[in-house]
Design a protein around this motif. Sequence first.
Motif, short mmCIF file in Angstrom:
data_model
loop_
_atom_site.label_atom_id
_atom_site.label_comp_id
_atom_site.label_asym_id
_atom_site.label_seq_id
_atom_site.Cartn_x
_atom_site.Cartn_y
_atom_site.Cartn_z
N MET A 1 0.82 -1.21 0.00
CA MET A 1 0.00 0.00 0.00
C MET A 1 0.86 1.26 0.00
SD MET A 1 -3.06 -0.93 -0.35
CE MET A 1 -3.96 0.58 0.01
N VAL A 2 2.04 1.21 0.59
CA VAL A 2 2.96 2.34 0.50
C VAL A 2 3.34 2.58 -0.96
CG1 VAL A 2 5.28 3.17 1.08
CG2 VAL A 2 3.86 2.10 2.84
N CYS A 3 3.68 1.50 -1.67
CA CYS A 3 3.99 1.61 -3.10
C CYS A 3 2.79 2.09 -3.88
CB CYS A 3 4.46 0.25 -3.64
SG CYS A 3 6.03 -0.34 -2.97
N LEU A 4 1.61 1.60 -3.50
CA LEU A 4 0.38 1.99 -4.20
C LEU A 4 0.10 3.47 -4.04
CD1 LEU A 4 -2.05 1.03 -5.85
CD2 LEU A 4 -3.23 0.57 -3.69
N GLY A 5 0.48 4.06 -2.90
CA GLY A 5 0.28 5.49 -2.71
C GLY A 5 1.00 6.30 -3.78
N PHE A 6 2.23 5.90 -4.10
CA PHE A 6 2.98 6.61 -5.15
C PHE A 6 2.42 6.28 -6.54
CE2 PHE A 6 5.97 6.61 -1.60
CZ PHE A 6 6.36 7.95 -1.60
N SER A 7 1.94 5.05 -6.74
CA SER A 7 1.31 4.72 -8.02
C SER A 7 0.06 5.57 -8.24
CB SER A 7 0.93 3.23 -8.05
OG SER A 7 2.07 2.41 -8.07
N ASN A 8 -0.71 5.77 -7.17
CA ASN A 8 -1.90 6.61 -7.28
C ASN A 8 -1.54 8.06 -7.58
OD1 ASN A 8 -3.64 4.49 -6.79
ND2 ASN A 8 -3.78 4.87 -4.59
N ALA A 9 -0.41 8.51 -7.06
CA ALA A 9 0.05 9.87 -7.37
C ALA A 9 0.35 9.98 -8.87
CB ALA A 9 1.31 10.20 -6.56
N GLY A 10 1.02 8.96 -9.41
CA GLY A 10 1.28 8.95 -10.85
C GLY A 10 0.00 8.92 -11.65
N GLN A 11 -0.98 8.17 -11.16
CA GLN A 11 -2.26 8.10 -11.86
C GLN A 11 -2.93 9.46 -11.93
OE1 GLN A 11 -5.14 5.22 -10.30
NE2 GLN A 11 -6.78 6.66 -10.70
N VAL A 12 -2.91 10.21 -10.84
CA VAL A 12 -3.52 11.55 -10.82
C VAL A 12 -2.80 12.48 -11.79
CG1 VAL A 12 -3.94 13.59 -9.40
CG2 VAL A 12 -4.42 11.32 -8.48
N LEU A 13 -1.47 12.42 -11.80
CA LEU A 13 -0.69 13.28 -12.70
C LEU A 13 -1.00 12.96 -14.16
CD1 LEU A 13 2.81 13.30 -10.94
CD2 LEU A 13 1.14 15.16 -11.02
N ILE A 14 -1.05 11.68 -14.50
CA ILE A 14 -1.31 11.28 -15.88
C ILE A 14 -2.73 11.70 -16.29
CG2 ILE A 14 -1.56 9.33 -17.46
CD1 ILE A 14 0.57 7.88 -15.74
N SER A 15 -3.71 11.50 -15.40
CA SER A 15 -5.09 11.85 -15.72
C SER A 15 -5.25 13.36 -15.91
CB SER A 15 -6.03 11.38 -14.60
OG SER A 15 -6.10 9.98 -14.56
N GLN A 16 -4.62 14.15 -15.03
CA GLN A 16 -4.75 15.60 -15.18
C GLN A 16 -4.02 16.08 -16.43
OE1 GLN A 16 -4.49 18.39 -12.08
NE2 GLN A 16 -5.47 17.11 -10.53
N ALA A 17 -2.88 15.45 -16.76
CA ALA A 17 -2.18 15.80 -18.00
C ALA A 17 -3.04 15.47 -19.20
CB ALA A 17 -0.85 15.04 -18.07
N LEU A 18 -3.73 14.34 -19.15
CA LEU A 18 -4.62 13.94 -20.24
C LEU A 18 -5.77 14.92 -20.39
CD1 LEU A 18 -4.97 11.63 -22.32
CD2 LEU A 18 -6.39 10.45 -20.64
N GLY A 19 -6.36 15.32 -19.25
CA GLY A 19 -7.47 16.27 -19.29
C GLY A 19 -7.05 17.64 -19.79
N ALA A 20 -5.79 18.02 -19.49
CA ALA A 20 -5.29 19.33 -19.93
C ALA A 20 -4.73 19.29 -21.34
CB ALA A 20 -4.20 19.80 -18.97
N GLY A 21 -4.77 18.13 -22.00
CA GLY A 21 -4.27 18.01 -23.36
C GLY A 21 -2.76 17.92 -23.46
N LYS A 22 -2.08 17.58 -22.36
CA LYS A 22 -0.61 17.49 -22.35
C LYS A 22 -0.18 16.04 -22.50
CE LYS A 22 0.05 21.67 -19.55
NZ LYS A 22 0.71 22.24 -18.35
N LYS A 23 -0.50 15.46 -23.64
CA LYS A 23 -0.24 14.03 -23.85
C LYS A 23 1.24 13.73 -24.04
CE LYS A 23 -4.83 13.37 -25.88
NZ LYS A 23 -5.21 14.80 -25.80
N LYS A 24 2.00 14.68 -24.55
CA LYS A 24 3.43 14.44 -24.79
C LYS A 24 4.19 14.24 -23.47
CE LYS A 24 3.77 16.97 -29.17
NZ LYS A 24 4.43 18.10 -29.88
N GLU A 25 3.70 14.84 -22.41
CA GLU A 25 4.38 14.75 -21.11
C GLU A 25 4.14 13.41 -20.42
OE1 GLU A 25 2.76 17.29 -22.20
OE2 GLU A 25 4.16 19.00 -22.15
N MET A 26 3.16 12.64 -20.90
CA MET A 26 2.78 11.41 -20.21
C MET A 26 3.90 10.37 -20.20
SD MET A 26 -1.16 11.18 -21.55
CE MET A 26 -1.21 9.41 -21.31
N SER A 27 4.69 10.29 -21.27
CA SER A 27 5.78 9.32 -21.34
C SER A 27 6.79 9.54 -20.23
CB SER A 27 6.47 9.39 -22.70
OG SER A 27 7.56 8.49 -22.76
#
Length: 456
Positions: A68-94
């Motif tokens: 669950m400690v590892c999952l906390g950081f995975s969830n952080a990455g998930q939020v960043l990727i989702s917000q980047a996707l919503g903002a149209g910043k797809k190039k930054e996702m990689s």
Amino acid sequence: MGKTSLSKNFTEGNIFRQLLLFSLPFMASNALQVLYSTIDMIIVGEYVGTPGLSAVSQSSLIVNFAAMVCLGFSNAGQVLISQALGAGKKKEMSGIICTLFAFISALAVVLTAIILSLTNPILNVMKVPVESYDMAKDYLIICGAGLIITAGYNMVSAVLRSMGDGKRPLLFIAIASAVNLVLDILFTGILGWGVAGAAWATIIGQAVSFIFSLFYLYKKREAFGFNFSRESFVIKGKYIGMIAGLGTPMAIQSGFINLSMLVVNALINDVGVVASATFGVGVRIDDIVNKISQGIQYAAVPMISQNIGAKKNNRAKEVVHKALIFSVALTIFFMILYITLGKQLFMIFSDDPLVHEMSSEFIRAILWMFPAFAVMRGSGAFVQGIGNAKLSMILALLDGVVLRIGLSWLFGIYLGFGFYGFVLGYGLAPYGYAIPSIIYFMAGKWEKRRALAEDI
């Protein structure tokens, strides 16, 4: 295939329909994930008995804490990727995906080293019953060594969730569950390896699932913008800082809630091996109910994140409203199921009449938890989706440390309620997260926050 073909746009369309369809595979996936570990307990209960049930429940808590400690950081990455996707910043996702992979892998290696070097002290602190000690040690060493596999699967699933893909995680966990079931019967039952056999079945099943998930990422590499070339594996310090900054509070949140479970479990272990086994089975049954409803939260988080990234706050609020409706309906259903068939559920795991007798105390106490979880599916998804990790951490500390441990001690020891009191304190603790988080959502001050997507 186009680069964005795997992602789903949640900033437009019917929210009710999107949330329902997106939630279903997560509910099924979570149910299978719990089934994955539940199979261990059922087969161990059949072939090893009550001490084996206690051993698996104790060691699982420790491994789950690290996961669950590892999952906390995975969830952080998930939020960043989702917000980047919503903002149209797809190039930054990689760059985010690569940095997330490196971060989680390094963290899993460190946690594995800690578990393997401190196995005996950890089990001693938990006051594992002497009848279960050696078996618990075997399970902890084997599953602790395989932590990087568990963390890797959760990491890939977080990336898929962030892009709106709920079907593939379901497929991967179904594969793991099938492998685990076959190997559990073979190792624990036919070959007589006992608890150690259940641990090997778990890790091998997870490894097969992880390999399939990596193969899928590679096959669809163009769609993810992560093509596995040397350039894709360049770690960017900017994203390390963002993942660490957002993920640390989330990891503390996940970790402390599980840590509090270890403390409560240690209190219950003093009551005896039957209480330990009853609590272990009860928590596993509760986990099935909890994880199925958690599918709503898993679906709501990327939907909220995308809309926050796209600056559609009203639509993000509507996602929360729909999530609350779904979770309340599920909660009512599960409460009825618990009341009418609770004891029969315990009988699936154990044929010990003492465990069956004590199960009624667990059921009466744990029912108090359900309304809090109904609220948390919406409000918790919201706090996580907007990226307010500090608030998540504060609420988790209130839930996991102040209330879960404090109330369990108050009811179980100070007021002398014993086993019932320990479970009651455990069940009332989530109100420390549910009530403040829904107040925060309704107050509306969050709308002045700067979206994470603006800094990506």
